[in-house]
Design a protein around this motif. Structure first.
Motif, PDB file in Angstrom:
ATOM      1  N   UNK A   3       0.840  -1.200   0.000  1.00 20.98           N
ATOM      2  CA  UNK A   3       0.000   0.000   0.000  1.00 20.98           C
ATOM      3  C   UNK A   3       0.875   1.250   0.000  1.00 20.98           C
ATOM      4  N   UNK A   4       1.853   1.292   0.903  1.00 19.43           N
ATOM      5  CA  UNK A   4       2.689   2.495   0.999  1.00 19.43           C
ATOM      6  C   UNK A   4       3.582   2.652  -0.232  1.00 19.43           C
ATOM      7  N   UNK A   5       4.044   1.547  -0.791  1.00 17.71           N
ATOM      8  CA  UNK A   5       4.852   1.629  -2.017  1.00 17.71           C
ATOM      9  C   UNK A   5       4.037   2.212  -3.160  1.00 17.71           C
ATOM     10  N   UNK A   6       2.807   1.787  -3.279  1.00 16.40           N
ATOM     11  CA  UNK A   6       1.947   2.320  -4.327  1.00 16.40           C
ATOM     12  C   UNK A   6       1.695   3.811  -4.122  1.00 16.40           C
ATOM     13  N   UNK A   7       1.539   4.213  -2.858  1.00 11.64           N
ATOM     14  CA  UNK A   7       1.272   5.620  -2.528  1.00 11.64           C
ATOM     15  C   UNK A   7       2.479   6.516  -2.745  1.00 11.64           C
ATOM     16  N   UNK A   8       3.651   5.932  -2.853  1.00 12.74           N
ATOM     17  CA  UNK A   8       4.879   6.725  -2.995  1.00 12.74           C
ATOM     18  C   UNK A   8       5.366   6.835  -4.437  1.00 12.74           C
ATOM     19  N   UNK A   9       4.556   6.438  -5.390  1.00  8.46           N
ATOM     20  CA  UNK A   9       4.964   6.532  -6.785  1.00  8.46           C
ATOM     21  C   UNK A   9       5.258   7.997  -7.139  1.00  8.46           C
ATOM     22  N   UNK A  10       6.405   8.267  -7.737  1.00  6.80           N
ATOM     23  CA  UNK A  10       6.776   9.655  -8.052  1.00  6.80           C
ATOM     24  C   UNK A  10       5.773  10.404  -8.923  1.00  6.80           C
ATOM     25  N   UNK A  11       5.026   9.698  -9.748  1.00  6.44           N
ATOM     26  CA  UNK A  11       4.082  10.350 -10.653  1.00  6.44           C
ATOM     27  C   UNK A  11       3.048  11.178  -9.891  1.00  6.44           C
ATOM     28  N   UNK A  12       2.663  10.761  -8.703  1.00  8.24           N
ATOM     29  CA  UNK A  12       1.676  11.535  -7.936  1.00  8.24           C
ATOM     30  C   UNK A  12       2.222  12.918  -7.594  1.00  8.24           C
ATOM     31  N   UNK A  13       3.474  12.954  -7.220  1.00  9.94           N
ATOM     32  CA  UNK A  13       4.097  14.188  -6.748  1.00  9.94           C
ATOM     33  C   UNK A  13       4.635  15.035  -7.904  1.00  9.94           C
ATOM     34  N   UNK A  14       4.968  14.379  -8.998  1.00  8.48           N
ATOM     35  CA  UNK A  14       5.520  15.076 -10.151  1.00  8.48           C
ATOM     36  C   UNK A  14       4.423  15.571 -11.094  1.00  8.48           C
ATOM     37  N   UNK A  15       3.390  14.736 -11.306  1.00  4.62           N
ATOM     38  CA  UNK A  15       2.423  15.026 -12.365  1.00  4.62           C
ATOM     39  C   UNK A  15       0.977  15.216 -11.908  1.00  4.62           C
ATOM     40  N   UNK A  16       0.657  14.825 -10.692  1.00  6.57           N
ATOM     41  CA  UNK A  16      -0.749  14.848 -10.283  1.00  6.57           C
ATOM     42  C   UNK A  16      -1.044  15.843  -9.167  1.00  6.57           C
ATOM     43  N   UNK A  17      -0.172  16.828  -9.025  1.00  8.71           N
ATOM     44  CA  UNK A  17      -0.403  17.950  -8.118  1.00  8.71           C
ATOM     45  C   UNK A  17      -0.473  17.588  -6.631  1.00  8.71           C
ATOM     46  N   UNK A  18       0.180  16.512  -6.241  1.00  9.61           N
ATOM     47  CA  UNK A  18       0.269  16.166  -4.823  1.00  9.61           C
ATOM     48  C   UNK A  18       1.609  16.698  -4.327  1.00  9.61           C
ATOM     49  N   UNK A  19       1.604  17.519  -3.269  1.00  7.42           N
ATOM     50  CA  UNK A  19       2.884  18.025  -2.754  1.00  7.42           C
ATOM     51  C   UNK A  19       3.709  16.899  -2.141  1.00  7.42           C
ATOM     52  N   UNK A  20       4.996  16.897  -2.413  1.00  5.21           N
ATOM     53  CA  UNK A  20       5.885  15.871  -1.858  1.00  5.21           C
ATOM     54  C   UNK A  20       6.317  16.331  -0.460  1.00  5.21           C
ATOM     55  N   UNK A  21       5.364  16.234   0.459  1.00  3.77           N
ATOM     56  CA  UNK A  21       5.558  16.628   1.848  1.00  3.77           C
ATOM     57  C   UNK A  21       5.053  15.510   2.744  1.00  3.77           C
ATOM     58  N   UNK A  22       5.249  15.656   4.023  1.00  5.22           N
ATOM     59  CA  UNK A  22       4.726  14.662   4.973  1.00  5.22           C
ATOM     60  C   UNK A  22       3.212  14.540   4.797  1.00  5.22           C
TER      61      UNK A  22
END
Length: 185
Positions: A23-42
């Protein structure tokens, strides 16, 4: 009676760890933070783990009592992980319970809103809930679009609906990867 509970939890430990890591590995995919407007923060990572856990629990609850037990233990592992992280960040023993209560309310509030949107097959409602939670300081319509993330969540939801009961019981559920929206550098 109490000893059988501890024995069962010990027996499930490896599969709970394996599934929680998936679950956590799937949630940490770089595409979310790079392309889907999710901030790479805690908090951005908390939001993504929460979304993936909601997607997992939505279907594990229908996979029988063993799968529901595993799911409950995954929730416990998640909150233990958050507790540990807070302590590593230097939050004292007196402050952790208050913050854990707040995190619990946040998690279950998100679970309710995401579940409602998924059950209604309402992509707009899911995108709005994601924007509200991931970008709380930026009100609509200026909040970044969460449409791509909502579409991905619906793809994952459909895939998890077709996972066999044995995979939920064995802690071997895998999440489909998020689509790459931009060329990696």
């Amino acid at each position: 009676m109490i000893f059988s509970l501890f024995e069962r939890k010990k027996a499930n430990s490896a599969l709970v760890t394996r599934q929680y890591e998936a679950i956590t590995e799937s949630a940490r995919q770089p595409v979310f933070y790079r392309d889907m407007n999710v901030p790479d923060t805690v908090m951005g990572r908390f939001e993504m783990i929460t979304l993936h856990m909601v997607l997992y629990f939505r279907h594990s609850r229908d996979a029988g009592p063993t799968a529901r037990l595993v799911a409950q233990e995954i929730i416990e592992a998640f909150f233990e992980d958050i507790d540990h992280s807070m302590r590593e960040l230097g939050i004292g023993d007196a402050g952790v319970p208050k913050r854990m209560k707040k995190i619990g309310r946040m998690f279950y509030g998100r679970a309710d809103s995401y579940e409602a949107a998924l059950a209604a097959d309402d992509r707009e409602a899911l995108a709005a809930a994601l924007a509200r939670n991931i970008h709380p300081a930026t009100p609509p319509p200026t909040a970044p679009s969460m449409q791509a993330l909502a579409e991905h969540a619906f793809r994952v939801d459909r895939a998890l609906a077709n996972v066999a009961q044995a995979e939920y019981e064995g802690g071997t559920v895998h999440f489909p990867p998020a689509p790459v929206l931009t060329e990696e550098r």
